[in-house]
Design an enzyme around this catalytic site. Sequence first.
Site, PDB file in Angstrom:
ATOM      1  N   GLU A  37       0.834  -1.209   0.000  1.00 42.67           N
ATOM      2  CA  GLU A  37       0.000   0.000   0.000  1.00 42.67           C
ATOM      3  C   GLU A  37       0.867   1.257   0.000  1.00 42.67           C
ATOM      4  OE1 GLU A  37      -2.579   1.478  -0.504  1.00 42.67           O
ATOM      5  OE2 GLU A  37      -4.358   0.691   0.443  1.00 42.67           O
ATOM      6  N   ASP A  38       0.323   2.328  -0.559  1.00 40.39           N
ATOM      7  CA  ASP A  38       1.009   3.616  -0.453  1.00 40.39           C
ATOM      8  C   ASP A  38       0.854   4.177   0.956  1.00 40.39           C
ATOM      9  OD1 ASP A  38      -1.734   4.046  -0.767  1.00 40.39           O
ATOM     10  OD2 ASP A  38      -1.520   5.649  -2.230  1.00 40.39           O
ATOM     11  N   ARG A  58       1.306  12.860  -8.254  1.00 41.94           N
ATOM     12  CA  ARG A  58       1.860  11.517  -8.030  1.00 41.94           C
ATOM     13  C   ARG A  58       3.338  11.456  -8.408  1.00 41.94           C
ATOM     14  NH1 ARG A  58      -2.399   7.937  -7.054  1.00 41.94           N
ATOM     15  NH2 ARG A  58      -4.331   8.316  -8.182  1.00 41.94           N
ATOM     16  N   PHE A  80      -2.999  15.382   5.208  1.00 39.84           N
ATOM     17  CA  PHE A  80      -3.060  14.886   3.834  1.00 39.84           C
ATOM     18  C   PHE A  80      -1.736  15.151   3.130  1.00 39.84           C
ATOM     19  CE2 PHE A  80      -4.412  14.409  -0.534  1.00 39.84           C
ATOM     20  CZ  PHE A  80      -5.291  13.352  -0.432  1.00 39.84           C
ATOM     21  N   ASP A 101      -4.540   4.998   6.069  1.00 42.82           N
ATOM     22  CA  ASP A 101      -5.138   6.177   6.703  1.00 42.82           C
ATOM     23  C   ASP A 101      -6.177   5.676   7.701  1.00 42.82           C
ATOM     24  OD1 ASP A 101      -5.539   9.131   6.660  1.00 42.82           O
ATOM     25  OD2 ASP A 101      -7.480   8.610   5.830  1.00 42.82           O
TER      26      ASP A 101
HETATM   27  P1  IMP Z   1      -7.864   4.224   4.063  1.00 37.03           P
HETATM   28  O1  IMP Z   1      -8.829   3.252   3.486  1.00 37.03           O
HETATM   29  O2  IMP Z   1      -8.563   5.355   4.775  1.00 37.03           O
HETATM   30  O3  IMP Z   1      -6.793   3.613   4.905  1.00 37.03           O
HETATM   31  O4  IMP Z   1      -7.179   4.971   2.860  1.00 37.03           O
HETATM   32  C1  IMP Z   1      -6.387   4.323   2.016  1.00 37.03           C
HETATM   33  C2  IMP Z   1      -6.253   5.006   0.683  1.00 37.03           C
HETATM   34  O5  IMP Z   1      -6.665   6.392   0.675  1.00 37.03           O
HETATM   35  C3  IMP Z   1      -4.805   5.031   0.356  1.00 37.03           C
HETATM   36  O6  IMP Z   1      -4.449   3.869  -0.340  1.00 37.03           O
HETATM   37  C4  IMP Z   1      -4.671   6.274  -0.491  1.00 37.03           C
HETATM   38  O7  IMP Z   1      -4.905   5.972  -1.841  1.00 37.03           O
HETATM   39  C5  IMP Z   1      -5.726   7.211   0.004  1.00 37.03           C
HETATM   40  N1  IMP Z   1      -5.174   8.182   0.981  1.00 37.03           N
HETATM   41  C6  IMP Z   1      -5.289   8.162   2.324  1.00 37.03           C
HETATM   42  N2  IMP Z   1      -4.639   9.183   2.894  1.00 37.03           N
HETATM   43  C7  IMP Z   1      -4.058   9.869   1.885  1.00 37.03           C
HETATM   44  C8  IMP Z   1      -3.206  11.038   1.839  1.00 37.03           C
HETATM   45  O8  IMP Z   1      -2.830  11.665   2.842  1.00 37.03           O
HETATM   46  N3  IMP Z   1      -2.825  11.429   0.591  1.00 37.03           N
HETATM   47  C9  IMP Z   1      -3.181  10.777  -0.552  1.00 37.03           C
HETATM   48  N4  IMP Z   1      -3.968   9.686  -0.539  1.00 37.03           N
HETATM   49  C10 IMP Z   1      -4.400   9.244   0.662  1.00 37.03           C
HETATM   50 MG    MG Z   2      -4.306   3.752  -2.340  1.00 35.67          MG
END
Ligand code: IMP
Ligand code: MG
Length: 178
Positions: free
Chosen positions: A99-100, A165, A152, A103
Amino acid sequence: MNDLDPNKTLLISPERIQKRVGEMGKEISEIFLGKDPIFIGVLNGSFIFLADLLRTISIDCEMDFIKVRSYVGKESSGTIQLIKDISANVTNRHVILVEDIIDSGNTIQFLRERVNSANPKSISVATFLLKPEIAKINFQVDFIGFEIPPEFVVGYGLDFNQKYRHLNGIYLLGNEPA
Ligand code: IMP
Ligand code: MG
């Protein structure tokens, strides 16, 4: 984007990123020696991290991609859509989800369950970034690049409405209209 851009502040430099990714690759290579793991990158955000990470791996491995969508602008939509499933058969394989960023943790939780239903031998998670103050997950994140504050960020594969990106570092994003 340049140094005078008032909206972005460098959080993690390209040099720190490359050093850390190399350390992660070394650790993963040691742990998965002889296990022929399959890395599954979560599109789109992980494409740069996965590309860099794989080139630091010194053991036999394979890779594939899965694509999901959960975010619109800076907000998690709360629902996760599977846009492209994995093509590889992961039954009885050691899977490393890449994963990148984690969050809320919703996406990785969803993906773990999805991959688990194919009966892999093991599932590990490697994330480039983790927001520990926000993430609600009931499993261990095995490999973490950097822990960051609940802000963010963009760059190194991460976008804001598909932009930024390509940036080599990780940047905090200022107050742009969502
Ligand atoms: P989660 O499901 O809330 O954990 O979010 C996961 C996905 O949301 C990540 O794989 C990202 O693609 C996107 N995301 C979450 N936080 C950020 C951020 O700070 N910047 C850019 N993309 C984010
Ligand atoms: Mg993602």
